[in-house]
Design a protein around this motif. Structure first.
Motif, PDB file in Angstrom:
ATOM      1  N   PRO A 137      24.252 -10.313  -5.188  1.00 45.64           N
ATOM      2  CA  PRO A 137      23.142  -9.481  -4.709  1.00 45.64           C
ATOM      3  C   PRO A 137      21.905 -10.364  -4.506  1.00 45.64           C
ATOM      4  CG  PRO A 137      24.205  -8.477  -6.603  1.00 45.64           C
ATOM      5  CD  PRO A 137      24.763  -9.867  -6.474  1.00 45.64           C
ATOM      6  N   GLY A 138      21.244 -10.179  -3.399  1.00 43.67           N
ATOM      7  CA  GLY A 138      20.075 -11.004  -3.097  1.00 43.67           C
ATOM      8  C   GLY A 138      20.406 -12.228  -2.265  1.00 43.67           C
ATOM      9  N   ALA A 139      21.679 -12.405  -1.918  1.00 42.49           N
ATOM     10  CA  ALA A 139      22.057 -13.561  -1.104  1.00 42.49           C
ATOM     11  C   ALA A 139      21.475 -13.445   0.298  1.00 42.49           C
ATOM     12  CB  ALA A 139      23.572 -13.680  -1.018  1.00 42.49           C
ATOM     13  N   VAL A 140      21.058 -14.581   0.830  1.00 44.63           N
ATOM     14  CA  VAL A 140      20.607 -14.698   2.211  1.00 44.63           C
ATOM     15  C   VAL A 140      21.394 -15.849   2.808  1.00 44.63           C
ATOM     16  CG1 VAL A 140      18.662 -15.184   3.751  1.00 44.63           C
ATOM     17  CG2 VAL A 140      18.295 -13.870   1.642  1.00 44.63           C
ATOM     18  N   VAL A 141      22.169 -15.555   3.849  1.00 50.58           N
ATOM     19  CA  VAL A 141      23.021 -16.571   4.466  1.00 50.58           C
ATOM     20  C   VAL A 141      22.324 -17.111   5.704  1.00 50.58           C
ATOM     21  CG1 VAL A 141      25.241 -17.015   5.578  1.00 50.58           C
ATOM     22  CG2 VAL A 141      25.118 -15.490   3.592  1.00 50.58           C
ATOM     23  N   TYR A 142      22.277 -18.418   5.793  1.00 50.35           N
ATOM     24  CA  TYR A 142      21.718 -19.104   6.960  1.00 50.35           C
ATOM     25  C   TYR A 142      22.894 -19.619   7.771  1.00 50.35           C
ATOM     26  CZ  TYR A 142      17.252 -18.721   4.642  1.00 50.35           C
ATOM     27  OH  TYR A 142      16.124 -18.216   4.047  1.00 50.35           O
ATOM     28  N   TYR A 143      23.038 -19.063   8.959  1.00 49.95           N
ATOM     29  CA  TYR A 143      24.205 -19.309   9.808  1.00 49.95           C
ATOM     30  C   TYR A 143      23.761 -20.145  11.009  1.00 49.95           C
ATOM     31  CZ  TYR A 143      28.612 -18.091  12.148  1.00 49.95           C
ATOM     32  OH  TYR A 143      29.833 -18.118  12.747  1.00 49.95           O
ATOM     33  N   VAL A 149      21.269  -9.744  11.151  1.00 51.92           N
ATOM     34  CA  VAL A 149      20.339 -10.846  11.370  1.00 51.92           C
ATOM     35  C   VAL A 149      18.929 -10.305  11.164  1.00 51.92           C
ATOM     36  CG1 VAL A 149      19.429 -12.477  13.075  1.00 51.92           C
ATOM     37  CG2 VAL A 149      21.877 -11.962  13.021  1.00 51.92           C
ATOM     38  N   THR A 150      18.141 -10.985  10.329  1.00 48.52           N
ATOM     39  CA  THR A 150      16.785 -10.527  10.061  1.00 48.52           C
ATOM     40  C   THR A 150      15.716 -11.505  10.534  1.00 48.52           C
ATOM     41  OG1 THR A 150      16.872 -11.463   7.835  1.00 48.52           O
ATOM     42  CG2 THR A 150      17.460  -9.131   8.082  1.00 48.52           C
ATOM     43  N   ASP A 151      16.109 -12.709  10.893  1.00 43.34           N
ATOM     44  CA  ASP A 151      15.145 -13.710  11.336  1.00 43.34           C
ATOM     45  C   ASP A 151      15.918 -14.904  11.869  1.00 43.34           C
ATOM     46  OD1 ASP A 151      12.661 -14.833  11.817  1.00 43.34           O
ATOM     47  OD2 ASP A 151      12.081 -14.977   9.711  1.00 43.34           O
ATOM     48  N   LYS A 152      15.208 -15.868  12.421  1.00 43.19           N
ATOM     49  CA  LYS A 152      15.850 -17.120  12.797  1.00 43.19           C
ATOM     50  C   LYS A 152      14.880 -18.264  12.593  1.00 43.19           C
ATOM     51  CE  LYS A 152      15.011 -17.221  17.776  1.00 43.19           C
ATOM     52  NZ  LYS A 152      15.639 -17.339  19.082  1.00 43.19           N
ATOM     53  N   GLN A 188      19.808 -23.725  15.702  1.00 44.36           N
ATOM     54  CA  GLN A 188      18.922 -22.749  15.080  1.00 44.36           C
ATOM     55  C   GLN A 188      19.706 -22.036  13.991  1.00 44.36           C
ATOM     56  OE1 GLN A 188      17.500 -19.955  17.969  1.00 44.36           O
ATOM     57  NE2 GLN A 188      19.501 -19.595  18.831  1.00 44.36           N
ATOM     58  N   LEU A 189      19.012 -21.588  12.983  1.00 48.60           N
ATOM     59  CA  LEU A 189      19.648 -20.886  11.872  1.00 48.60           C
ATOM     60  C   LEU A 189      19.344 -19.400  11.969  1.00 48.60           C
ATOM     61  CD1 LEU A 189      18.685 -23.260   8.921  1.00 48.60           C
ATOM     62  CD2 LEU A 189      20.869 -23.146  10.119  1.00 48.60           C
ATOM     63  N   MET A 190      20.382 -18.581  11.994  1.00 48.38           N
ATOM     64  CA  MET A 190      20.219 -17.148  11.935  1.00 48.38           C
ATOM     65  C   MET A 190      20.178 -16.752  10.463  1.00 48.38           C
ATOM     66  SD  MET A 190      19.894 -16.072  14.888  1.00 48.38           S
ATOM     67  CE  MET A 190      20.147 -16.578  16.553  1.00 48.38           C
ATOM     68  N   VAL A 191      19.181 -15.988  10.086  1.00 46.73           N
ATOM     69  CA  VAL A 191      19.005 -15.550   8.709  1.00 46.73           C
ATOM     70  C   VAL A 191      19.707 -14.195   8.591  1.00 46.73           C
ATOM     71  CG1 VAL A 191      17.334 -15.010   6.899  1.00 46.73           C
ATOM     72  CG2 VAL A 191      16.795 -16.755   8.638  1.00 46.73           C
ATOM     73  N   ASN A 235      13.053  -4.216   8.989  1.00 50.41           N
ATOM     74  CA  ASN A 235      12.884  -3.990  10.419  1.00 50.41           C
ATOM     75  C   ASN A 235      11.782  -4.904  10.941  1.00 50.41           C
ATOM     76  OD1 ASN A 235      14.889  -2.129  10.560  1.00 50.41           O
ATOM     77  ND2 ASN A 235      13.531  -0.381  10.281  1.00 50.41           N
ATOM     78  N   ARG A 236      11.988  -6.210  10.792  1.00 53.38           N
ATOM     79  CA  ARG A 236      11.022  -7.196  11.255  1.00 53.38           C
ATOM     80  C   ARG A 236      11.307  -7.539  12.702  1.00 53.38           C
ATOM     81  NH1 ARG A 236      10.746 -12.244   7.419  1.00 53.38           N
ATOM     82  NH2 ARG A 236       9.976 -12.960   9.400  1.00 53.38           N
ATOM     83  N   GLY A 237      10.310  -7.964  13.383  1.00 53.92           N
ATOM     84  CA  GLY A 237      10.473  -8.497  14.719  1.00 53.92           C
ATOM     85  C   GLY A 237      10.803  -7.454  15.767  1.00 53.92           C
ATOM     86  N   GLY A 238      10.443  -7.763  16.995  1.00 54.10           N
ATOM     87  CA  GLY A 238      10.671  -6.831  18.078  1.00 54.10           C
ATOM     88  C   GLY A 238      11.935  -7.085  18.867  1.00 54.10           C
ATOM     89  N   ASN A 239      12.460  -8.300  18.828  1.00 53.39           N
ATOM     90  CA  ASN A 239      13.681  -8.590  19.575  1.00 53.39           C
ATOM     91  C   ASN A 239      14.897  -8.128  18.787  1.00 53.39           C
ATOM     92  OD1 ASN A 239      12.462  -9.815  21.792  1.00 53.39           O
ATOM     93  ND2 ASN A 239      12.346 -11.777  20.746  1.00 53.39           N
ATOM     94  N   GLN A 240      15.690  -7.267  19.408  1.00 48.49           N
ATOM     95  CA  GLN A 240      16.904  -6.783  18.767  1.00 48.49           C
ATOM     96  C   GLN A 240      18.115  -7.438  19.409  1.00 48.49           C
ATOM     97  OE1 GLN A 240      17.121  -2.575  18.004  1.00 48.49           O
ATOM     98  NE2 GLN A 240      14.920  -2.377  18.244  1.00 48.49           N
ATOM     99  N   LEU A 241      19.131  -7.713  18.607  1.00 53.97           N
ATOM    100  CA  LEU A 241      20.386  -8.269  19.100  1.00 53.97           C
ATOM    101  C   LEU A 241      21.357  -7.121  19.300  1.00 53.97           C
ATOM    102  CD1 LEU A 241      20.556 -11.381  16.758  1.00 53.97           C
ATOM    103  CD2 LEU A 241      19.963 -11.331  19.184  1.00 53.97           C
TER     104      LEU A 241
END
Length: 169
Positions: free
Chosen positions: A51-57, A77-80, A88-91, A100-106
């Motif tokens: 719990p609390g893991a954040v994967v950088y892909y 994906v919550t950030d990059k 680039q790393l996808m967070v 719900n951060r950022g305006g660009n949605q995938l």
């Protein structure tokens, strides 16, 4: 909740400048050096066990289909982070922890390769980020856009299918 950064790295790490830059970027962003996974990635297992893991892909220049394993999973994906012109790393976090951060949605879609869809779609609605051909003659595509309802309307009016949003940044 404390976060635990994990860097997934599918390439060899020895003498890889992007790997070193990625580790530093994650440490700068989180204050902690990430754990590294070089084997197969099981996002559901990681989020269940940590719990609390954040994967950088990492998404490398010319890579395709990296987002496919996010469809139907509990990850988003919550950030990059831009590491270099080639990487680039996808967070990625568990969907329950996603902000719900950022305006660009995938936005993922299955489209039929017909000109009708591409004539109706404008870059002000969404732009293509990645496309993969399937054995059935359709295309699985990842779009980046700000207004999913407009995107879905165009998809459905041209006989295509919306698969879901896999995150935003």
């Amino acid at each position: 909740m404390k976060t635990f950064p994990i860097l997934y790295w599918p390439r060899k790490t020895y003498n890889d400048n992007d790997y070193q830059l990625s580790r530093r970027a994650i440490c700068t962003a989180t204050g902690v050096m990430p754990d590294v996974i070089t084997d197969d990635l099981d996002l559901a297992g990681i989020f269940a066990q940590t719990p609390g893991a954040v994967v950088y892909y990492p998404v490398f220049c010319e890579s395709t289909g990296w987002w496919g394993e996010l469809l139907g999973s509990n990850a988003t994906v919550t950030d990059k982070l831009i590491v270099s012109p080639e990487c680039q790393l996808m967070v990625i976090t568990a969907d329950t922890r996603a902000h719900n951060r950022g305006g660009n949605q995938l936005l993922a879609a299955e489209i039929h390769p017909a000109s009708g869809f591409f004539k109706k779609m404008s870059s002000s609605i969404a732009t293509v980020s990645d496309m993969l051909a399937t054995d059935t003659g359709t295309i699985l595509a990842l779009f980046s856009g700000r207004n999913p309802s407009q995107f879905i309307r165009i998809l459905e009016s041209t006989g295509n299918s919306y698969l879901g949003c896999i995150g935003r940044y």
